[in-house]
Design an enzyme around this catalytic site. Structure first.
Site, PDB file in Angstrom:
ATOM      1  N   SER A 108       0.828  -1.214   0.000  1.00 42.35           N
ATOM      2  CA  SER A 108       0.000   0.000   0.000  1.00 42.35           C
ATOM      3  C   SER A 108       0.859   1.259   0.000  1.00 42.35           C
ATOM      4  O   SER A 108       1.916   1.311   0.627  1.00 42.35           O
ATOM      5  CB  SER A 108      -0.894   0.006   1.246  1.00 42.35           C
ATOM      6  OG  SER A 108      -1.457   1.291   1.449  1.00 42.35           O
ATOM      7  N   TYR A 131      -2.184   6.082  -4.395  1.00 45.89           N
ATOM      8  CA  TYR A 131      -3.223   7.101  -4.497  1.00 45.89           C
ATOM      9  C   TYR A 131      -2.542   8.312  -5.130  1.00 45.89           C
ATOM     10  O   TYR A 131      -1.311   8.425  -5.085  1.00 45.89           O
ATOM     11  CB  TYR A 131      -3.735   7.497  -3.107  1.00 45.89           C
ATOM     12  CG  TYR A 131      -4.473   6.406  -2.384  1.00 45.89           C
ATOM     13  CD1 TYR A 131      -5.685   5.914  -2.864  1.00 45.89           C
ATOM     14  CD2 TYR A 131      -3.979   5.869  -1.198  1.00 45.89           C
ATOM     15  CE1 TYR A 131      -6.365   4.912  -2.182  1.00 45.89           C
ATOM     16  CE2 TYR A 131      -4.659   4.873  -0.513  1.00 45.89           C
ATOM     17  CZ  TYR A 131      -5.854   4.399  -1.008  1.00 45.89           C
ATOM     18  OH  TYR A 131      -6.535   3.414  -0.345  1.00 45.89           O
ATOM     19  N   THR A 157      -5.248   2.957  -7.380  1.00 44.63           N
ATOM     20  CA  THR A 157      -6.553   2.795  -6.740  1.00 44.63           C
ATOM     21  C   THR A 157      -7.415   3.982  -7.110  1.00 44.63           C
ATOM     22  O   THR A 157      -7.093   5.131  -6.791  1.00 44.63           O
ATOM     23  CB  THR A 157      -6.388   2.646  -5.219  1.00 44.63           C
ATOM     24  OG1 THR A 157      -5.622   1.467  -4.992  1.00 44.63           O
ATOM     25  CG2 THR A 157      -7.732   2.525  -4.523  1.00 44.63           C
ATOM     26  N   LYS A 229      -7.485  -0.251 -10.042  1.00 47.28           N
ATOM     27  CA  LYS A 229      -8.213  -0.967  -8.986  1.00 47.28           C
ATOM     28  C   LYS A 229      -9.444  -0.158  -8.594  1.00 47.28           C
ATOM     29  O   LYS A 229      -9.338   1.046  -8.322  1.00 47.28           O
ATOM     30  CB  LYS A 229      -7.292  -1.140  -7.778  1.00 47.28           C
ATOM     31  CG  LYS A 229      -7.896  -1.780  -6.538  1.00 47.28           C
ATOM     32  CD  LYS A 229      -6.776  -2.112  -5.541  1.00 47.28           C
ATOM     33  CE  LYS A 229      -7.272  -2.744  -4.260  1.00 47.28           C
ATOM     34  NZ  LYS A 229      -7.841  -1.776  -3.319  1.00 47.28           N
ATOM     35  N   SER A 251     -12.980  -4.306  -7.728  1.00 51.43           N
ATOM     36  CA  SER A 251     -12.840  -4.112  -6.278  1.00 51.43           C
ATOM     37  C   SER A 251     -13.786  -3.012  -5.821  1.00 51.43           C
ATOM     38  O   SER A 251     -14.006  -2.036  -6.554  1.00 51.43           O
ATOM     39  CB  SER A 251     -11.387  -3.700  -5.974  1.00 51.43           C
ATOM     40  OG  SER A 251     -11.233  -3.324  -4.616  1.00 51.43           O
ATOM     41  N   HIS A 253     -12.983  -1.898  -2.729  1.00 51.00           N
ATOM     42  CA  HIS A 253     -12.127  -1.428  -1.638  1.00 51.00           C
ATOM     43  C   HIS A 253     -12.508  -2.126  -0.316  1.00 51.00           C
ATOM     44  O   HIS A 253     -12.523  -1.497   0.749  1.00 51.00           O
ATOM     45  CB  HIS A 253     -12.252   0.092  -1.484  1.00 51.00           C
ATOM     46  CG  HIS A 253     -11.007   0.768  -0.971  1.00 51.00           C
ATOM     47  ND1 HIS A 253     -10.296   1.665  -1.722  1.00 51.00           N
ATOM     48  CD2 HIS A 253     -10.360   0.683   0.221  1.00 51.00           C
ATOM     49  CE1 HIS A 253      -9.275   2.119  -1.006  1.00 51.00           C
ATOM     50  NE2 HIS A 253      -9.290   1.537   0.181  1.00 51.00           N
ATOM     51  N   GLY A 285     -12.379  -8.769  -2.668  1.00 47.17           N
ATOM     52  CA  GLY A 285     -13.556  -8.439  -1.861  1.00 47.17           C
ATOM     53  C   GLY A 285     -14.208  -9.685  -1.301  1.00 47.17           C
ATOM     54  O   GLY A 285     -14.820 -10.462  -2.040  1.00 47.17           O
ATOM     55  N   VAL A 287     -12.981 -12.467   0.012  1.00 49.82           N
ATOM     56  CA  VAL A 287     -12.405 -13.815  -0.137  1.00 49.82           C
ATOM     57  C   VAL A 287     -11.965 -14.328   1.234  1.00 49.82           C
ATOM     58  O   VAL A 287     -11.090 -13.748   1.879  1.00 49.82           O
ATOM     59  CB  VAL A 287     -11.207 -13.804  -1.120  1.00 49.82           C
ATOM     60  CG1 VAL A 287     -10.512 -15.160  -1.132  1.00 49.82           C
ATOM     61  CG2 VAL A 287     -11.662 -13.407  -2.517  1.00 49.82           C
ATOM     62  N   ARG A 288     -12.592 -15.379   1.679  1.00 49.56           N
ATOM     63  CA  ARG A 288     -12.268 -15.983   2.974  1.00 49.56           C
ATOM     64  C   ARG A 288     -12.033 -17.487   2.869  1.00 49.56           C
ATOM     65  O   ARG A 288     -11.663 -18.129   3.838  1.00 49.56           O
ATOM     66  CB  ARG A 288     -13.416 -15.762   3.987  1.00 49.56           C
ATOM     67  CG  ARG A 288     -13.818 -14.314   4.217  1.00 49.56           C
ATOM     68  CD  ARG A 288     -12.751 -13.522   4.979  1.00 49.56           C
ATOM     69  NE  ARG A 288     -13.161 -12.147   5.205  1.00 49.56           N
ATOM     70  CZ  ARG A 288     -12.918 -11.126   4.369  1.00 49.56           C
ATOM     71  NH1 ARG A 288     -12.214 -11.331   3.265  1.00 49.56           N
ATOM     72  NH2 ARG A 288     -13.336  -9.911   4.633  1.00 49.56           N
ATOM     73  N   GLY A 307      -7.300  -9.156   1.224  1.00 48.20           N
ATOM     74  CA  GLY A 307      -7.001  -8.020   2.084  1.00 48.20           C
ATOM     75  C   GLY A 307      -7.045  -8.390   3.554  1.00 48.20           C
ATOM     76  O   GLY A 307      -6.036  -8.748   4.164  1.00 48.20           O
TER      77      GLY A 307
END
Ligand code: FNR
Length: 361
Positions: A108, A131, A157, A229, A251, A253, A285, A287-288, A307
């Site tokens: 990041s 950014y 992003t 993104k 995404s 975010h 977004g 994803v587990r 993330g």
């Protein structure tokens, strides 16, 4: 919790136990009603896998290629801010965990370790997220530092002209540290008791006027491929291709920007169809589970970014936790592929899933 965590949700619980409330809320939270936050995860539950049987799945190969870089699995670490709030070793530990699993590390712009520290501490393939600040000179400097330090792509992003309204951070009066990357350039450390200090910083620093015509500037300052993104519609996917991006990341975010934006898995296919294979489409977004990764690949994603899952591993156990979380997701994906009759990621096709809409018909 007794014994070792067996899934990402159990890592989340360990992270909750390890972190001060302010930081745990910062990592887990979403915008406003957190409708999209819930949807990002729940929309996966409405997609069903259609397995094929009696396929020789004695050997499973999850490896793939991302922007020309071979990687062990279609998984990347998503750029998430301020890892030192989760663990004292910060992004260095995350990057080492990624390297140990042979997956790409997304760093990041708002990292707590510097670009140089991360570059010198691991041999993971690294992408650098940016950014665009009102001080364009700072953004250009950061891009050059990433390029000089062997990062292989830039991730722009594009969903953050302003910060989303994260109410837990407002209540907690979330405090951010001075980010080392920007020392001597811009102060990131706001200490006010009026609300989220991160929001206050972003409101002053981020360039809300940055738009499609400014992409030419970004392309002029780097030779690295640039991913965009934050794409959620076919309209923007087409614009992104016209603007010359090397890839698209679907995404929202992690549901931290616009509440009531769609769950990302519900719009992935719209973007994939608009892109027509011209550039790779990536996804993040919610994803587990390995099954989530399988579903995203079946709907056309080249790879997924993770993330919060990674941050939970980091908060719970540092570098070892990051490694465990990524390995856990890799193991789950491998098993999902075996049980669905897919030996390689290229065998995962659209016919391996059924969406909610299709089940109604
Ligand atoms: C993020 N995300 C993010 N994105 C980005 O481009 N730059 C950033 O600095 C951050 N920071 C950040 C902090 C935290 C705490 C979170 C949870 C997320 C978004 C991130 O890259 C990614 O899009 C989401 O995290 C994906 O959703 P999951 O995997 O967290 O559900």
């Amino acid at each position: 919790m007794a014994g070792e965590p067996v899934n990402v949700n159990e890592f989340q619980e360990l992270a909750r136990q390890a972190l001060p409330k302010m930081y745990y809320d910062y990592y887990t939270g979403g915008a406003e009603d957190q409708h999209t936050l819930k949807e990002n995860v729940e929309a996966f539950c409405r997609i069903i896998i259609r397995p094929r049987i009696l396929v020789d799945v004695s050997r499973i190969d999850m490896s793939t290629t991302i922007l020309g870089h071979k990687t062990s699995a279609p998984i990347m670490v998503a750029p998430t801010a301020m890892h030192k709030l989760a663990h004292p070793e910060g992004e260095v530990a995350t990057a080492r965990g990624a390297a140990a699993c042979d997956v790409i590390m997304g760093l990041s712009y708002m990292s707590t370790c510097t670009v140089e520290e991360v570059a010198s501490s691991c041999n993971a393939v690294r992408f650098f997220q940016i950014y665009v600040y009102k001080r364009r000179d700072i953004t250009a400097l950061m891009v050059h530092r990433a390029e000089k330090n062997g990062f292989r792509a830039i991730i722009l992003t594009a969903d953050t002209p302003r910060l989303g309204r994260r109410e837990a951070d407002i209540k907690n009066k979330m405090v951010a540290p001075q980010l080392k990357n920007f020392e001597g350039l811009i102060s990131t450390e706001y200490v006010s008791d009026k609300g989220s200090n991160i929001e206050a910083f972003a409101a002053g620093a981020f360039d809300a006027s940055f738009c499609w015509k400014d992409i030419a500037w970004l392309k002029s300052i780097t030779k690295l491929p640039i991913l965009i993104k934050g794409v959620l519609t076919s309209e923007d996917a087409i614009k992104a291709i016209e603007a010359g991006f090397a890839g698209i990341i679907v995404s929202n975010h992690g549901a931290r920007q616009l509440d009531y934006a769609p769950a990302t898995i519900s719009v992935l296919e719209e973007v994939v169809l608009a892109v027509q294979g011209k550039v790779p489409v990536f996804f993040d977004g919610g994803v587990r589970r390995g099954t989530d990764i399988f579903k995203a690949l079946a709907l056309g994603a080249k790879a997924v970014l993770i993330g919060r899952s990674v941050v939970y591993g980091l908060a719970a156990k540092g570098e070892r936790g990051v490694k465990q979380v990524i390995q856990m997701l890799k193991n789950e994906l491998e098993l999902t592929m075996a049980l669905s009759g897919c030996c390689t990621v290229y065998d995962i096709t659209r016919s391996h899933v059924k969406t909610e809409k299709e089940m109604l018909h």
